[in-house]
Design an enzyme around this catalytic site. Structure first.
Site, short mmCIF file in Angstrom:
data_model
loop_
_atom_site.label_atom_id
_atom_site.label_comp_id
_atom_site.label_asym_id
_atom_site.label_seq_id
_atom_site.Cartn_x
_atom_site.Cartn_y
_atom_site.Cartn_z
CD GLU A 168 25.36 3.28 48.15
OE1 GLU A 168 26.16 2.58 47.51
OE2 GLU A 168 24.66 2.84 49.08
CG ASP B 10 28.61 5.59 44.62
OD1 ASP B 10 29.50 6.07 45.37
OD2 ASP B 10 27.93 4.59 44.92
#
Lengths: 688, 346
Positions: free
Chosen positions: B54, B111
Site C-alpha cells: 500500500e 489495495d
C-alpha cells in the site's frame, strides 16, 4: 561460460512448461528490464536526427574514460563498440587516461551508484539527467548492468519468499546471473527446480556447478545443498563429478561418510535397511578414524541387527578410544543381550549413577543377574551395590527380583520384606504380590496368603488358584534357565555430526521366533525391544502366565512395525481373555489392526468371557445377551450351552432351560444332567 | 490540465501528456524527506517503520501527481525488486527492515496491488512510457482474474489471495470497502476491457449504500454480508470503522461519486476531525485528528455544503505517513477540481 549457462537454463525452462513459460518470459522481460527499451528507442531516433544536422554533437566519451580509469576493459570495449555504431567514423582517443577530456560528472556519479549497489539511486539519477538533458541516452552497458543487478535482487527475494516460479522465470530471462562467480544464484535456481518438482533440472544445475566451477568450498557446499534437497539415489551422478582435493583425497569423502552415517542412524530410527555400501564405508571409516561416536553407532547398528557379539567388538573399540559412560552403556547392553548379565552388571556398575538411562540399564542387568538359574552366590560387594541402587531408585521390579533371590536362598522373611517394599513402590505389580503370597505361605502366614488371594484373585489366575492343586496349571514361579535376554537399549547416542532429529535412535530388534526362547525368568518388559517383548509375551502365554504376558504385549504395542503391533494386540487381547477380563480384551483388540481371522477368534472369545463373568455376578440377562451375540459368530459348545440353560433357570424360564439341558445331557455332558434335575424339580414346584 | 486529470480519474478520455503538478515542491520534498528512503522505500512511520504494498503504491501515485519521475523511478525500483516477486505477479504485502528475510508476509494485499497498478498506469500516461502501462496492465489483469469474487451477486474485491474465503466451512467472504480505489477502476477498464470493472465500482458503492441502513450508517473496516445481504462486522476482526474506512470518502470525492453518499461519513465527523466508530452502535470510540484526516472532514463539508476549508488544513503537515498521504491526495484533488473550497477562485 555465460553463453553456455544461458542456453542451459533457457532450454531447461522451456522444456518444463513449454510454450506457456516462453510466453511468460516475454512478459517478464518487459517487467524486469522494462525501462530499457522505450528509452533506447527514443534516443536512437534522437541520434539519428542529430547525425542529419550540419554540426554533429560531440561524442560523449565520459563512460568510456570512466571505465578506462577503473581499468574495466570489458566494459570499456563494450562502450567503444556502442559509440562506433552510434557515430560512424568515430574512433576512440589514443590516450583514454589523458586529462584533456572533461568527464560528465553525472554519468560518473551514476556509475558510482551502480557500483555501490544503489540501483534505485542510479535509476533516479538517469531519470533526472534525462529531464535536464532530453538528448541523453544511457549506454546499453549501463542499462544491462542495472537490469542484471535488479534481476539478481528479485531472484534472491523471490527465493527467500519461496516464490519458486518467479525464481525460474528470472533466471531464464537473465541467464548471465548464473555464473560460477555468483554461485548462490545457481543454488537458489536449483532449489526452485526441486521445490517445483523438477528434479532433473535441479540436477542439471548442480552438475553445471560441479563441472565448471572451481572454488573448492563452493563445490563442497553445492553437494551439501544437493544432499539436503534430493534423495539418496539421486546423488550418484553428482558424486561422479567428484575431483581430487588439494590434499590429494577425494573432495567429497567427508560427505560420503556423512551420508552413510545418516543412513545407518536412520536405519536405527525406523528399522530400514541401509545400503551395504554405506555400512561397509562407514564401518571402515569408523575403524580407521577411531572416532568413538562412530564406533558406538556401529555397535548400536549391530545390536539392531541382533548381532550382539559383533556389537560388543565395536563397543570395546569405542571404550578403548573413549572410556566414557556412553561406551560402557553400549558394552553393557551388548553383554546383557549376549546372556552375560554378570559381566554387564560389572561393566555398568561404575557408571550407574551417571544418568537415568545407564541406571535403568544397570538395574536390568542386575535383575537378570539375580534371576540367573542356577542361582549364583553373588559377592556381598555386588549384592551391596545392587541393593543400594534399587533402594535409591525405588525400583519395584528389581526389588521383587531380590525377593525371589532371597526366597531361593531359603530366606523367606527377607523375601517378604523385598516383596512388600516392591508393592509399596508399585502397588499394581502382580509378580510382587505373587511373591509375597509364596513367601508368606513358606512362613506359614496363611492370613497374608488369603488376604492377597482376596485382593488379587480377580486380577491374577495364578494368585486365585494358589494352593489349589486341581487347578494349578501354572508351575511354581521359580525361574529355571536363563532367558535370552534381549535388552537392546532404547536410545542409542550416535555421532554428533548426525542431524539432531535422529540422534535419539530408538532401536527395534526384528521379531524372532519365540520357539527357542525361554521366558521362565522374569525380565522387565520395558528393557526389551518391541520385537523381543512380543516373543517373550507369547512364551509367557505358553507358560500360562497371562498377567506377565500383558506387560510384554503392551511393550510390543509400541513397535514401529505394524506387523508387530498387530501381533501384540492379538496377544494382549488373548491374555486378558485368559485373565477373564473381557472388557480389557475388547479394548486391546482395537489397539492395532489385526487380521479378520484373529478378530473373529477374539470376538468369540471375548463374548464367551463376558458371558461367564456376567453369569458369575448373577447378571443372567447380560450373560444371555453375550451368548446370543456370540452365537452369531460360532455354534455354542456344551459348556456354554449349559451356561445358557442355567441362565434361563435363574430367570425362571424353566421350559427353555429344560430343553437345552436335555439336549446337552443327551450328548453325555455330565454338568447338564445336574441342571436337568434341578430344572425338573423347579418345574414341579412352580407348576403347582 | 485540470480537465485532463479529472478525465483521467473518471476514466474518460485521457491521452498521454505531462501532468502539471498542483502539489507544491515544498510539500513534496517534505513528504520525500519524511517518508521515502534513498532506496525508494515508502515508510509507514506509525507502524515501526515497516513498508507495504500500500505505501509503495501511494508513493508511486503521488510521485506521478507531483510530476517527479526520478522519485518514481526510485520507488518503483524498490517495489519491483523487493515486493513484486510473487509467482502470480502480485506484490507480497509486508516488508520489515528489522526482519531477515525482509518480506515477512508474502500474501498480497489487494489495495496495495491496485495502487501499484494504478500508479504504473498513471506514469505510463503522464510520461508516455509504454513499459509502465504494460506493467500496470499485467497487474490489473491479474487482479481482475484472481481477486474478483461473487458476493451476494456482486463483483467484489477479495482483500487477498489467502485468508478471506472459507468455502469449506461455508463462511461468508470477508471484504474491506476501503480497498475500492474508485478512481483506479475506470483506468483499469481501459487497460483491460475484458474485465467488468464498472461492475466492481458499482459493488463498492452498493456496499456503502447497504451500510447506511445500520445504526451508524458506516461500513465496518472489515465486513461480511449476512444471509439477508446486510452488512455486518467480519468475525475475527476489530468491530470498527477506523483507519481503513476513513479513506473511503477521500476516494469517493476524488472519483466524483454522488456527494449524497458522503452523509453518514459527515455525521461522524466534526471540526475536531474524524472518529473511530463502533459500526453497530454508532458510538464514537476515539478521535482521528491529525491535520491530514481533519482535511477529509472539512472537504466533505465543502463538497456537500460549500463550506470553505480552514487555511491551516491546506498546509501539508508531515505528521505521519498515512495522514500525509491522504492529505496530499486530497489537496491534489481540491486544487485541481474544487479551488473554491480552499479559498481560490473557482
Amino acid at each position: 561460460m555465460m553463453r553456455v549457462i544461458a542456453v542451459f537454463v533457457l532450454f531447461a525452462v522451456a522444456s518444463i512448461v513449454g510454450y506457456a513459460t516462453v510466453a511468460q518470459q516475454t512478459t517478464q522481460r518487459h517487467f524486469v528490464s522494462g525501462e530499457v527499451r522505450p528509452i533506447v528507442t527514443a534516443q536512437l531516433q534522437q541520434e539519428g536526427a542529430g547525425a542529419a544536422a550540419p554540426a554533429p554533437a560531440p561524442v560523449d566519451e565520459t563512460a568510456l574514460r570512466y571505465f578506462a580509469r577503473q581499468g574495466d576493459t570489458l566494459r570499456m570495449q563494450a562502450e567503444i563498440d556502442r559509440l562506433r555504431s552510434l557515430h560512424p567514423g568515430w574512433e576512440p582517443p589514443a590516450n583514454l587516461l589523458s586529462n584533456d577530456y572533461v568527464p560528465d560528472a553525472d554519468i560518473e556519479r551514476i556509475w558510482t551508484l551502480v557500483s555501490s549497489g544503489d540501483l534505485a539511486g542510479a535509476r533516479a539519477a538517469i531519470a533526472a539527467k534525462q529531464e535536464a538533458d532530453p538528448g541523453f541516452a544511457p549506454s546499453e552497458d549501463l542499462l544491462q548492468t542495472l537490469a542484471r543487478g535488479e534481476a539478481g535482487l528479485r531472484l534472491r527475494n523471490a527465493s527467500d519468499a519461496r516464490q519458486y516460479e518467479t525464481v525460474i522465470t528470472i533466471a531464464a530471462n537473465q541467464p548471465d546471473l548464473l555464473t560460477c562467480e555468483a554461485v548462490d544464484n545457481l543454488w537458489r535456481l536449483a532449489e526452485a527446480f526441486v521445490r517445483t518438482g523438477n528434479k532433473p533440472r535441479a540436477l542439471d544445475a548442480y552438475s553445471y556447478i560441479l563441472t565448471n566451477c572451481t572454488d573448492s568450498a563452493e563445490r563442497y557446499a553445492t553437494l551439501q545443498k544437493a544432499i539436503e534437497l534430493l534423495e539418496r539415489d539421486d546423488l550418484d551422478p553428482l558424486f561422479a563429478l567428484e575431483q581430487t582435493g588439494a590434499d590429494g583425497s577425494p573432495e567429497f569423502a567427508d560427505l560420503r561418510l556423512d551420508l552413510a552415517r545418516r543412513a545407518i542412524a536412520t536405519a536405527l530410527e525406523n528399522g530400514t535397511k541401509p545400503l551395504d555400501q554405506d555400512v561397509s564405508l562407514f564401518a571402515a571409516a569408523a575403524e580407521e578414524r577411531e572416532n568413538a561416536d562412530d564406533l558406538r553407532l556401529m555397535g548400536w547398528y549391530e545390536m539392531s541387527r541382533d548381532r550382539a557379539d559383533a556389537a560388543l567388538v565395536w563397543f570395546k573399540r569405542a571404550t578403548a578410544s573413549d572410556p566414557s559412560p556412553a561406551s560402557a552403556q553400549g558394552t553393557g547392553a551388548a553383554l546383557l543381550e549376549m546372556g552375560d548379565p554378570e559381566a554387564a552388571e560389572e561393566m555398568l556398575s561404575d557408571y550407574r549413577s551417571e544418568d537415568g538411562e545407564i541406571r535403568a540399564l544397570y538395574l536390568d542387568a542386575a535383575a537378570a543377574l539375580l534371576a540367573l538359574q542356577p542361582r549364583i552366590d553373588l559377592s556381598s560387594n555386588v549384592l551391596g551395590r545392587i541393593v543400594d541402587t534399587v533402594m535409591d531408585t525405588r525400583h519395584a521390579m528389581a526389588a521383587q527380583e531380590l525377593g525371589w533371590y532371597a526366597y531361593d536362598f531359603q530366606q523367606p522373611q527377607t523375601a517378604v520384606e523385598w516383596f512388600t517394599l516392591a508393592l509399596r513402590w508399585q502397588s499394581d505389580l502382580e509378580p510382587a504380590a505373587y511373591g509375597l503370597m509364596v513367601a508368606s505361605n513358606a512362613l506359614g502366614d496363611l492370613a497374608t496368603v488369603e488376604s492377597i488371594r482376596a485382593q488379587w484373585g480377580p486380577r491374577s489366575a495364578r494368585i486365585a488358584n494358589f494352593g489349589n492343586a486341581a487347578n494349578a496349571t501354572a508351575p511354581p514361579p521359580l525361574p529355571r534357565a536363563r532367558p535370552a535376554h534381549v535388552a537392546v537399549w532404547a536410545t542409542a547416542p550416535v555421532a554428533t555430526s548426525v542431524p539432531a532429529h535422529i540422534n535419539q535412535a530408538s532401536t527395534s530388534a526384528p521379531q524372532t521366533s519365540s520357539g527357542a526362547r525361554n521366558c521362565s525368568t522374569y525380565v522387565p518388559a520395558g528393557s526389551l525391544s518391541a520385537g523381543a517383548a512380543l516373543s517373550h509375551g507369547w512364551c509367557l502365554m505358553d507358560l500360562n502366565r497371562p498377567a506377565q504376558a500383558v506387560d510384554h504385549f503392551n511393550r510390543a504395542l509400541q513397535s514401529a512395525s505394524e506387523r508387530t503391533r498387530s501381533d501384540a494386540a492379538y496377544g494382549l487381547s488373548l491374555a486378558y481373555i485368559r485373565l477373564g477380563l473381557a472388557d480389557e480384551a475388547a479394548v486391546a483388540a482395537a489397539a492395532a489392526p489385526i487380521t479378520d481371522g484373529q478378530a473373529l477368534e477374539l470376538q468369540i472369545a471375548i463374548l464367551s468371557a463376558k458371558a461367564v463373568s456376567a453369569y458369575d455376578i448373577g447378571d443372567y440377562r447380560r450373560a444371555l445377551d453375550a451368548l446370543d451375540a456370540r452365537a452369531r459368530f460360532a455354534p455354542e459348545r456344551n459348556d456354554l450351552l449349559t451356561l445358557r440353560a442355567w441362565s434361563y433357570y435363574h430367570l425362571r424360564r424353566f421350559a427353555e432351560a429344560k430343553r437345552i439341558f436335555e439336549a446337552v445331557a443327551a450328548t453325555g455332558y455330565g454338568d447338564a444332567v445336574a441342571g436337568l434335575n434341578a430344572t425338573n424339580t423347579a418345574l414341579s414346584v412352580w407348576s403347582d | 490540465m485540470k480537465r485532463l486529470l479529472l478525465a483521467l480519474a473518471l476514466g474518460l478520455n485521457a491521452g498521454p501528456a505531462r501532468a502539471e503538478s498542483v502539489i507544491l515542491p515544498s510539500e513534496w520534498s517534505s513528504y520525500l524527506e519524511n517518508f521515502v528512503s534513498e532506496d525508494g522505500r515508502v515508510i509507514d512511520t506509525a507502524n515501526n517503520g515497516i513498508s507495504h504494498s500500500e505505501s509503495q503504491g501511494y508513493g508511486l501515485v503521488l510521485a506521478v501527481l507531483a510530476d517527479d519521475r526520478p522519485s518514481f523511478e526510485r520507488i518503483w525500483s524498490f517495489t519491483n525488486t523487493q515486493l513484486l516477486v510473487r509467482d502470480d505477479g502480485l506484490a507480497g504485502w509486508r516488508w520489515d527492515p528489522a526482519a531477515e528475510p525482509h518480506m515477512t508476509d508474502a500474501n498480497n494485499a489487494t489495495d496495495g496491488d491496485i495502487l501499484i497498478a494504478y500508479g504504473l498506469a498513471l506514469a505510463g500516461s503522464a510520461w508516455n512510457q509504454q513499459i509502465y502501462t504494460d506493467a500496470g496492465r499485467a497487474m490489473a489483469g491479474t487482479i481482475g482474474r484472481r481477486l474478483l469474487v461473487d458476493v451476494d451477486g456482486m463483483v467484489a474485491i477479495l482483500p487477498g489471495t489467502e485468508g478471506f474465503q472459507d468455502p469449506t466451512h461455508q463462511r461468508a467472504t470477508i471484504l474491506n470497502p476501503s480497498y475500492w480505489v474508485f478512481e483506479a477502476l475506470p483506468v483499469f477498464a481501459r487497460l483491460d476491457p475484458a474485465i467488468n470493472w464498472t461492475a466492481v465500482s458499482e459493488s463498492g458503492i452498493e456496499l456503502i449504500r447497504r451500510a447506511r441502513i445500520s445504526r451508524s450508517g458506516l461500513p465496518p473496516d472489515w465486513l461480511v454480508l449476512d444471509g439477508h445481504g446486510q452488512v455486518r462486522p467480519a468475525p475475527g476482526f476489530p468491530e470498527e470503522f477506523g483507519y481503513n474506512g476513513i479513506r473511503i470518502p477521500l476516494y469517493m470525492m476524488r472519483a466524483g461519486i454522488n456527494p449524497a453518499l458522503l452523509d453518514p461519513f459527515r455525521q461522524h465527523a466534526d471540526a475536531a476531525g474524524l472518529y473511530k466508530v463502533d459500526p453497530v452502535t454508532g458510538k464514537q470510540i476515539e478521535p482521528i485528528s491529525e491535520p491530514g484526516y481533519r482535511l477529509i472532514a472539512a472537504a466533505m463539508e465543502c463538497v456537500s455544503e460549500g463550506t470553505t476549508i480552514p487555511t491551516e488544513l491546506t498546509t501539508m503537515a508531515p505528521t505521519s505517513y498515512y495522514a500525509a498521504t491522504l492529505q496530499l491526495l486530497l489537496l491534489d484533488h481540491l486544487r485541481r477540481n474544487r479551488p473554491d473550497c480552499i479559498g481560490a477562485p473557482a
